[in-house]
Design a protein around this motif. Sequence first.
Motif, PDB file in Angstrom:
ATOM      1  N   CYS A 190       5.942  -4.000  13.845  1.00 15.71           N
ATOM      2  CA  CYS A 190       4.728  -3.380  13.317  1.00 15.71           C
ATOM      3  C   CYS A 190       3.504  -3.847  14.098  1.00 15.71           C
ATOM      4  N   GLY A 191       3.508  -5.102  14.510  1.00 15.93           N
ATOM      5  CA  GLY A 191       2.414  -5.578  15.332  1.00 15.93           C
ATOM      6  C   GLY A 191       2.344  -4.841  16.656  1.00 15.93           C
ATOM      7  N   ASP A 192       3.492  -4.632  17.281  1.00 18.60           N
ATOM      8  CA  ASP A 192       3.542  -3.906  18.555  1.00 18.60           C
ATOM      9  C   ASP A 192       3.077  -2.461  18.397  1.00 18.60           C
ATOM     10  N   GLU A 193       3.417  -1.850  17.266  1.00 25.98           N
ATOM     11  CA  GLU A 193       3.113  -0.431  17.054  1.00 25.98           C
ATOM     12  C   GLU A 193       1.731  -0.199  16.452  1.00 25.98           C
ATOM     13  N   GLY A 194       1.106  -1.270  15.947  1.00 29.51           N
ATOM     14  CA  GLY A 194      -0.189  -1.102  15.294  1.00 29.51           C
ATOM     15  C   GLY A 194      -0.088  -0.619  13.867  1.00 29.51           C
ATOM     16  N   ASP A 196       0.467  -1.456   9.716  1.00 32.60           N
ATOM     17  CA  ASP A 196       0.531  -2.439   8.650  1.00 32.60           C
ATOM     18  C   ASP A 196       1.908  -2.362   8.005  1.00 32.60           C
ATOM     19  N   LEU A 197       2.301  -3.437   7.324  1.00 32.49           N
ATOM     20  CA  LEU A 197       3.628  -3.520   6.717  1.00 32.49           C
ATOM     21  C   LEU A 197       3.482  -4.041   5.297  1.00 32.49           C
ATOM     22  N   VAL A 198       4.199  -3.415   4.370  1.00 36.65           N
ATOM     23  CA  VAL A 198       4.202  -3.865   2.979  1.00 36.65           C
ATOM     24  C   VAL A 198       5.642  -4.036   2.515  1.00 36.65           C
ATOM     25  N   PHE A 199       5.961  -5.206   1.981  1.00 35.50           N
ATOM     26  CA  PHE A 199       7.248  -5.443   1.359  1.00 35.50           C
ATOM     27  C   PHE A 199       7.121  -5.170  -0.142  1.00 35.50           C
ATOM     28  N   GLN A 254      -2.155  -7.527  12.549  1.00 39.51           N
ATOM     29  CA  GLN A 254      -1.927  -6.513  11.523  1.00 39.51           C
ATOM     30  C   GLN A 254      -1.891  -7.162  10.139  1.00 39.51           C
ATOM     31  N   ARG A 255      -1.932  -6.297   9.122  1.00 34.30           N
ATOM     32  CA  ARG A 255      -1.871  -6.774   7.744  1.00 34.30           C
ATOM     33  C   ARG A 255      -0.431  -6.728   7.222  1.00 34.30           C
ATOM     34  N   LEU A 256      -0.121  -7.686   6.361  1.00 34.42           N
ATOM     35  CA  LEU A 256       1.168  -7.750   5.690  1.00 34.42           C
ATOM     36  C   LEU A 256       0.907  -7.771   4.197  1.00 34.42           C
ATOM     37  N   GLY A 257       1.445  -6.787   3.476  1.00 29.52           N
ATOM     38  CA  GLY A 257       1.214  -6.677   2.042  1.00 29.52           C
ATOM     39  C   GLY A 257       2.463  -6.965   1.235  1.00 29.52           C
ATOM     40  N   PHE A 258       2.265  -7.292  -0.029  1.00 27.81           N
ATOM     41  CA  PHE A 258       3.367  -7.552  -0.955  1.00 27.81           C
ATOM     42  C   PHE A 258       3.089  -6.815  -2.260  1.00 27.81           C
ATOM     43  N   ILE A 259       4.057  -6.031  -2.706  1.00 24.62           N
ATOM     44  CA  ILE A 259       3.985  -5.375  -4.016  1.00 24.62           C
ATOM     45  C   ILE A 259       5.029  -6.039  -4.892  1.00 24.62           C
ATOM     46  N   THR A 260       4.553  -6.712  -5.952  1.00 26.53           N
ATOM     47  CA  THR A 260       5.415  -7.608  -6.724  1.00 26.53           C
ATOM     48  C   THR A 260       5.406  -7.253  -8.207  1.00 26.53           C
ATOM     49  N   PRO A 261       6.026  -6.140  -8.595  1.00 26.45           N
ATOM     50  CA  PRO A 261       6.000  -5.752 -10.008  1.00 26.45           C
ATOM     51  C   PRO A 261       6.772  -6.706 -10.910  1.00 26.45           C
ATOM     52  N   LEU A 262       7.659  -7.519 -10.334  1.00 23.96           N
ATOM     53  CA  LEU A 262       8.484  -8.401 -11.147  1.00 23.96           C
ATOM     54  C   LEU A 262       7.989  -9.848 -11.117  1.00 23.96           C
ATOM     55  N   THR A 263       7.736 -10.392  -9.930  1.00 25.83           N
ATOM     56  CA  THR A 263       7.310 -11.789  -9.880  1.00 25.83           C
ATOM     57  C   THR A 263       5.841 -11.959 -10.226  1.00 25.83           C
ATOM     58  N   HIS A 264       5.013 -10.956  -9.954  1.00 23.40           N
ATOM     59  CA  HIS A 264       3.602 -11.024 -10.355  1.00 23.40           C
ATOM     60  C   HIS A 264       3.099  -9.599 -10.472  1.00 23.40           C
ATOM     61  N   ASN A 265       3.077  -9.086 -11.698  1.00 23.26           N
ATOM     62  CA  ASN A 265       2.735  -7.664 -11.826  1.00 23.26           C
ATOM     63  C   ASN A 265       1.259  -7.426 -11.529  1.00 23.26           C
ATOM     64  N   PHE A 266       0.975  -6.163 -11.244  1.00 21.34           N
ATOM     65  CA  PHE A 266      -0.358  -5.772 -10.772  1.00 21.34           C
ATOM     66  C   PHE A 266      -1.067  -4.908 -11.808  1.00 21.34           C
ATOM     67  N   CYS A 267      -0.685  -5.062 -13.065  1.00 23.55           N
ATOM     68  CA  CYS A 267      -1.136  -4.128 -14.096  1.00 23.55           C
ATOM     69  C   CYS A 267      -2.593  -4.319 -14.508  1.00 23.55           C
ATOM     70  N   GLU A 268      -3.111  -5.543 -14.349  1.00 19.56           N
ATOM     71  CA  GLU A 268      -4.440  -5.811 -14.895  1.00 19.56           C
ATOM     72  C   GLU A 268      -5.527  -4.944 -14.262  1.00 19.56           C
ATOM     73  N   SER A 269      -5.298  -4.497 -13.027  1.00 22.08           N
ATOM     74  CA  SER A 269      -6.311  -3.675 -12.358  1.00 22.08           C
ATOM     75  C   SER A 269      -5.823  -2.249 -12.113  1.00 22.08           C
ATOM     76  N   CYS A 270      -4.820  -1.804 -12.851  1.00 24.25           N
ATOM     77  CA  CYS A 270      -4.212  -0.502 -12.583  1.00 24.25           C
ATOM     78  C   CYS A 270      -5.219   0.633 -12.810  1.00 24.25           C
ATOM     79  N   ASN A 271      -5.409   1.429 -11.778  1.00 21.23           N
ATOM     80  CA  ASN A 271      -6.316   2.582 -11.855  1.00 21.23           C
ATOM     81  C   ASN A 271      -5.567   3.888 -11.629  1.00 21.23           C
ATOM     82  N   ARG A 272      -4.231   3.861 -11.816  1.00 22.64           N
ATOM     83  CA  ARG A 272      -3.373   4.958 -11.374  1.00 22.64           C
ATOM     84  C   ARG A 272      -2.658   5.639 -12.527  1.00 22.64           C
TER      85      ARG A 272
END
Length: 343
Positions: A190-194, A196-199, A254-272
Amino acid sequence: MLDAVHPAAPSPAPLIDPFGRAISYLRISVTDRCDFRCVYCMSEDMSFLPKADLLTLEELERLAGAFISVGTRKIRLTGGEPLVRRNVMQLIDRLGSRIGSGLDELTLTTNGSQLSKYAEGLAKAGVKRINVSLDTLDADKFTALTRWGKLGPVLDGLQAAKAAGLAVKINAVALKGVNEDEFDRMIAWCGDEGFDLVFIEVMPMGEIGGEMRLDQYLPLAHVRADLMDRWTLTETGYQTGGPARYWQVAETGQRLGFITPLTHNFCESCNRVRLTCTGTLYMCLGQEDAADLRAPLREGRDDAALVEVLRGAIARKPKGHDFIIDRDHTAPAVPRHMSVTGG
């Protein structure tokens, strides 16, 4: 003589849920169909909705317009695979024409299989960024994970997206014993290609076999700690409106992101909220409560009436999901597959 100045009509009040969160992000699943059968997403022998049950592209646009009128600023089109929906570019072009007139951004999540065909059209419609689901760079493993897919056309599509000027973010579901040995390779690529990556942690949605999903689950807190032994990661405040938390990778830029619905949920700021291709509105990905928007739409209700239905639905938006994966919770948290609501 100057013409009389008439004050502009007041804008409708925005959608606010019971926890004070403004709903500004709508995800629309334009189809439940997909040309892949990813092992964590759906069963191989899927039964898809009859086409007669789907909203027309015009109906999807009208509902999107109702959301925009009450504060939705970002729309993401998803599936299934959105680009297999017949004539979907008509909808993309129409929604793209609203950018700057209530809508700030139109984005897309795709498996990349159709990007060679559609990347240029997406850019012309006003799409600036896309998410591409790609869990491995190994061709044989890719076919095993997707059951039906081939890696080559996806990589070709990614190059077409770059050539069209689209910013690309790669979404990779972290699968224990499957792709965890590739995380370093994916960060470097991903760095070579430009890109971002999210796990993403695997989510307990839809029946694929309870023990199988438990065996797939890989906590991303452990992944991040392991990666920090080899990469210089600095936490950032970067946001795209979604649930990912981002870190800067010094070695790649580049940026590396993490979406963690189980180990740390993201519900407190959910706008979706999530609208399916049948007109069902899910106020939470991990809950079953939903609102039927197809019925009032096809009953001929005017836009004001549709907005009132939206307000009633958002008034029921829960605080968060109840996702759990462990030996005592191997069944899906919700019965619908991820392809129904598009993530």
